[in-house]
Design a protein around this motif. Structure first.
Motif, mmCIF file in Angstrom:
data_model
loop_
_atom_site.group_PDB
_atom_site.id
_atom_site.type_symbol
_atom_site.label_atom_id
_atom_site.label_comp_id
_atom_site.label_asym_id
_atom_site.label_seq_id
_atom_site.Cartn_x
_atom_site.Cartn_y
_atom_site.Cartn_z
ATOM 1 N N ARG A 181 0.840 -1.198 0.000
ATOM 2 C CA ARG A 181 0.000 0.000 0.000
ATOM 3 C C ARG A 181 0.875 1.248 0.000
ATOM 4 O O ARG A 181 0.562 2.230 -0.669
ATOM 5 N N VAL A 182 1.968 1.202 0.778
ATOM 6 C CA VAL A 182 2.877 2.352 0.798
ATOM 7 C C VAL A 182 3.471 2.574 -0.588
ATOM 8 O O VAL A 182 3.678 3.700 -1.035
ATOM 9 N N ALA A 183 3.719 1.455 -1.294
ATOM 10 C CA ALA A 183 4.284 1.592 -2.632
ATOM 11 C C ALA A 183 3.256 2.130 -3.616
ATOM 12 O O ALA A 183 3.607 2.466 -4.745
ATOM 13 N N GLY A 184 1.996 2.188 -3.214
ATOM 14 C CA GLY A 184 0.989 2.794 -4.080
ATOM 15 C C GLY A 184 0.097 1.790 -4.785
ATOM 16 O O GLY A 184 -0.599 2.128 -5.731
ATOM 17 N N ARG A 185 0.110 0.540 -4.326
ATOM 18 C CA ARG A 185 -0.755 -0.453 -4.953
ATOM 19 C C ARG A 185 -2.187 -0.280 -4.458
ATOM 20 O O ARG A 185 -2.412 -0.074 -3.274
ATOM 21 N N GLU A 194 -0.707 -9.734 -3.825
ATOM 22 C CA GLU A 194 -0.005 -9.989 -2.564
ATOM 23 C C GLU A 194 -0.678 -11.107 -1.759
ATOM 24 O O GLU A 194 -0.019 -12.031 -1.297
ATOM 25 N N ARG B 90 -1.550 8.439 -4.874
ATOM 26 C CA ARG B 90 -0.703 7.598 -5.713
ATOM 27 C C ARG B 90 0.540 8.288 -6.263
ATOM 28 O O ARG B 90 1.646 7.792 -6.085
ATOM 29 N N ARG B 93 3.106 8.881 -3.598
ATOM 30 C CA ARG B 93 3.648 7.739 -2.859
ATOM 31 C C ARG B 93 5.082 7.396 -3.234
ATOM 32 O O ARG B 93 5.802 6.824 -2.427
ATOM 33 N N ALA B 119 8.523 -4.398 -7.935
ATOM 34 C CA ALA B 119 7.076 -4.132 -7.926
ATOM 35 C C ALA B 119 6.719 -2.642 -7.796
ATOM 36 O O ALA B 119 5.944 -2.137 -8.600
ATOM 37 N N PRO B 120 7.276 -1.924 -6.808
ATOM 38 C CA PRO B 120 6.938 -0.497 -6.715
ATOM 39 C C PRO B 120 7.369 0.286 -7.961
ATOM 40 O O PRO B 120 6.682 1.222 -8.364
ATOM 41 N N LEU B 123 4.800 -0.201 -10.576
ATOM 42 C CA LEU B 123 3.584 0.530 -10.217
ATOM 43 C C LEU B 123 3.653 1.993 -10.623
ATOM 44 O O LEU B 123 2.655 2.599 -10.981
ATOM 45 N N HIS B 124 4.845 2.567 -10.528
ATOM 46 C CA HIS B 124 4.964 3.997 -10.814
ATOM 47 C C HIS B 124 5.472 4.256 -12.217
ATOM 48 O O HIS B 124 5.897 5.370 -12.538
#
Ligand SMILES: Nc1ncnc2c1ncn2[C@@H]1O[C@H](COP(=O)(O)OP(=O)(O)O)[C@@H](O)[C@H]1O
Ligand SMILES: [Mg+2]
Lengths: 283, 267
Positions: A181-185, A194, B90, B93, B119-120, B123-124
C-alpha cells in the motif's frame, strides 16, 4: 537433519507422481473412451451375463473384467464412467473453488461491511442441512449432470469461503500488505498480487479435495438413483447394481469401488503433493 | 521551497475501543495521538523515541498515510495530505517510503527479492526497471544473484537490507524507518545502521527513524523527538538532549541506557 528432510521430500515426490499417474490414466480413459473401450458400455447380451474376470475359470475372452447381470462389459462401463466422474470433478470442483475462494478472499481482505454481508450469508447457508437441500434441488430441477454440479457447488462453496476468509484475514494483517500500500498499490490489486499468492497453496489443496468429494457425491447420487436419468454408465450406478448381485458376481461391485477409492485418494494426495513440490516457502 | 518537508499541526488519531464497547451505542474512542505539532526538515535524520505503546508506529503510519488522522493536518512538501484518497495519494507515494520493523512479515514470502524491489517501480511506471533493481541491489551491497532468492532463504539483516533496497529504489525524498533494527543481533544492527546512514547521505534523503533505543538514535540522528503516551514531551538537537534532558521521561530513558563500566575488571 538434512537426511530427514530428503526423506520427506522423496515421500512427497512419490505421492505426487503416483496420484498424478492414476489421475492421468483416468483422464486418458475418459478422453479416449470410444477408442479404448473393448465393447459398447450399453450393449446387453443376456447369454453372457455374469461372466467372471479374465483370471477366473469360465471367463469369456475379450471381457477382461467380466460382465454384469445384463451381460454388459464391466471394463467398458468403468471407462465410460470415468467420463462422468471426471467431468463432475473438474467442473464442480472449479466452480465451487472460484465462487467460494473468491467470496472468502474478498471478505477476509476487505473486512468491514463486505465481510459482514458475506459472513452472514455463509452462516445462513450453513444452517440448512446440505443433503436435504441438494435432494430438494434435484427433485425440483430434475436429475442430470447439470443438477449434480449445481448441487455440489451450492453445498460446498462455504467450505472454501470460510477457510480462505480466515487465511486472507491473517495474511491481510501482515506488514507486506501495508508495504504494498505504501508503494501505491490499490486495494484490489493488493488482494490479487499480494494476498492471493499466499492463500493459493491452501486453495489448491482444497480444490483437489473438493474434486475427490465431487466424485463421491456423484457416486452417492447415482447410488440412490438421483444422478443421470439414462442408463449411462456411472461408477455409483455400477456399485448400486453390483450390490444386488454381490454373491453371484462380486466383480461388478469391486472394480468400480476400487476405481472410486483410488480416484478420491489420488485427488487428495495430489493437492498435498503439489503444495510440497511447488510452494517456495516449504521448499 | 520551504525548509520543512513534513509539517504536522495538531495531529490526532483515535480508534474505537471495541473492548470497552457498551451493549448499545458507539464504542468509546481510544486516543492514541493527542495533538502533535512538529516538522521534519529537509535532509535531516529525525529520531522518534518513546516506550512501547507510546504511539510511534501510529505516528509513522499517519505520515505515510497508511492511517488517516482523525484530527489536525499533515503537510508533505507544503501539500495537505491528511485526507487524500488512494487515487490522489498515488503520485505522491513514490516520494515517501517506509521500512518496516519485522523483516519477515514485511516481505511477501512468495515473491523473490528481484520481484519485491521491482514491484513499486512497475507501479509507478519507471523506465528500465531492470537497471534500477540492479542499482538498488548494488547500493545495499548485494551481489546480483540475490535477486532470485526468496525472503526465507536470507538472514534477518539481509532481509532488512532488501527492505532498504526496495524503499530507495523509487528514489524517494523521505523514508520512514520503524524500529528496523530491533529484531536484529548487534552485529547486523551495526551493519544495517551504517548502510542506512551512508545511503541517506549519498542520496540526500530525509529520514525519520523510530526506535525505543536511545543509544541507536544517538549515533544516527541529528534531532530527537520524545513521545510519551501520544504526546511530544521533548524535542531538541541530539547533543543538547543528551547533555541536558528537560523532560522527566527523557531522563528516565537516558538512565535506562546501559553504559560500559570503565571500572569493570574482566576476570
Ligand atoms: N489497530 C489498533 N487498534 C486499537 N489500538 C491500537 C491499534 N494499533 C495500536 N493501538 C494502540 O495504540 C497505542 C500506540 O501503539 P503504537 O503506535 O504501535 O506504539 P509504539 O509503536 O510506540 O509501540 C498502543 O496503546 C496500542 O495499544
Ligand atoms: Mg511500534
Amino acid at each position: 537433519m538434512a537426511d530427514a528432510r530428503m526423506m520427506v521430500r522423496r515421500q512427497a515426490g512419490a505421492r505426487l507422481w503416483l496420484s498424478a499417474f492414476w489421475l492421468g490414466l483416468v483422464a486418458l480413459a475418459a478422453l479416449f473412451a470410444p477408442l479404448i473401450a473393448p465393447h459398447d458400455p450399453l450393449a446387453q447380451d443376456l447369454f453372457l451375463g455374469r461372466m467372471p474376470p479374465f483370471w477366473v475359470a469360465g471367463a469369456e475372452p475379450g471381457y477382461w473384467l467380466g460382465t454384469d447381470s445384463l451381460g454388459r462389459d464391466v471394463l467398458s462401463r468403468l471407462i465410460y464412467g470415468a467420463r462422468i466422474a471426471l467431468t463432475v470433478a473438474l467442473v464442480a470442483g472449479a466452480a465451487t473453488c472460484v465462487l467460494g475462494a473468491g467470496l472468502g478472499l474478498m471478505a477476509g481482505y476487505m473486512r468491514g461491511w463486505v465481510d459482514t454481508v458475506i459472513s452472514r450469508f455463509i452462516d445462513i447457508w450453513m444452517a440448512f442441512p446440505p443433503v436435504l437441500f441438494s435432494i430438494l434441488l434435484i427433485a425440483v430441477m430434475g436429475p442430470g449432470l447439470i443438477s449434480i454440479i449445481i448441487a455440489i457447488v451450492i453445498i460446498d462453496w462455504t467450505r472454501f469461503a470460510r477457510v480462505i476468509r480466515a487465511e486472507a484475514m491473517g495474511q491481510g494483517a501482515m506488514d507486506y500488505v501495508a508495504s504494498a500500500r505504501v508503494a501505491g498499490r490499490g486495494r484490489i490489486s493488493t488482494m490479487l498480487t499480494e494476498i492471493l499468492p499466499n492463500v493459493l497453496p491452501t486453495i489448491v489443496v482444497l480444490l483437489t479435495l473438493e474434486m475427490g468429494i465431487a466424485v463421491i457425491i456423484e457416486a452417492i447420487l447415482s447410488f440412490v438413483n438421483l444422478s443421470i436419468p439414462t442408463d449411462d454408465a456411472t461408477w455409483g450406478g455400477m456399485i448400486s447394481e453390483g450390490r444386488v448381485s454381490i454373491h453371484q458376481a462380486w466383480w461388478v461391485l469391486v472394480f468400480p469401488l476400487i476405481a472410486l477409492f483410488l480416484t478420491v485418494l489420488a485427488f487428495s494426495q495430489l493437492g498435498e503433493g503439489l503444495k510440497d513440490r511447488y510452494d517456495p516457502v516449504l521448499r | 521551497m520551504s525548509e520543512d518537508l513534513y509539517r504536522a499541526e495538531g495531529l490526532r488519531l483515535s480508534l474505537p475501543d471495541l473492548n470497552r464497547k457498551p451493549l448499545w451505542g458507539p464504542a468509546p474512542r481510544n486516543e492514541i495521538l493527542k495533538g502533535l505539532d512538529f516538522s521534519i526538515r529537509r535532509g535531516e535524520i529525525l529520531g522518534i523515541v518513546g516506550g512501547s505503546g507510546s504511539g510511534k508506529s501510529t505516528l509513522g503510519r499517519c505520515l505515510v498515510r497508511l492511517l488517516q488522522p482523525t484530527g489536525g493536518r499533515v503537510l508533505f512538501d507544503g501539500q495537505d495530505i491528511t485526507h487524500l484518497d488512494d487515487a490522489a495519494l498515488r503520485p505522491l507515494r513514490r516520494r515517501f517510503q517506509m521500512i518496516f520493523q519485522d523483516p519477515m512479515s514485511s516481505l511477501n514470502p512468495r515473491h523473490r527479492v528481484g520481484q519485491l524491489i521491482a514491484a513499486p517501480l512497475h507501479l509507478h511506471g519507471v523506465q528500465d526497471v531492470r537497471a534500477r533493481v540492479a542499482e538498488a541491489l548494488d547500493l545495499v551491497g548485494f551481489p546480483q544473484e540475490m535477486a532470485s532468492r526468496y525472503p526465507h532463504e536470507m538472514s534477518g539483516g539481509q532481509r532488512q537490507r532488501v527492505g532498504i533496497a526496495r524503499a530507495i529504489a523509487l528514489r524517494p525524498d523521505f523514508i520512514l524507518a520503524d524500529e528496523i533494527v530491533s529484531g536484529l543481533d548487534v552485529s547486523s544492527q551495526a551493519q544495517v545502521l551504517n548502510l542506512l546512514e551512508r545511503l541517506v547521505k549519498d542520496l540526500g534523503l530525509t529520514l525519520a527513524f523510530i526506535s525505543h533505543d536511545l543509544s541507536v538514535i544517538r549515533r544516527l540522528c541529528s534531532r530527537i523527538m520524545v513521545l510519551y503516551q501520544g504526546e511530544i514531551v521533548e524535542e531538541s538537537e541530539t547533543a543538547a538532549l543528551f547533555a541536558a534532558p528537560r523532560a522527566a521521561y527523557t531522563r528516565e530513558l537516558l538512565d535506562a541506557i546501559p553504559l560500559p563500566d570503565p571500572q569493570q575488571v574482566w576476570a
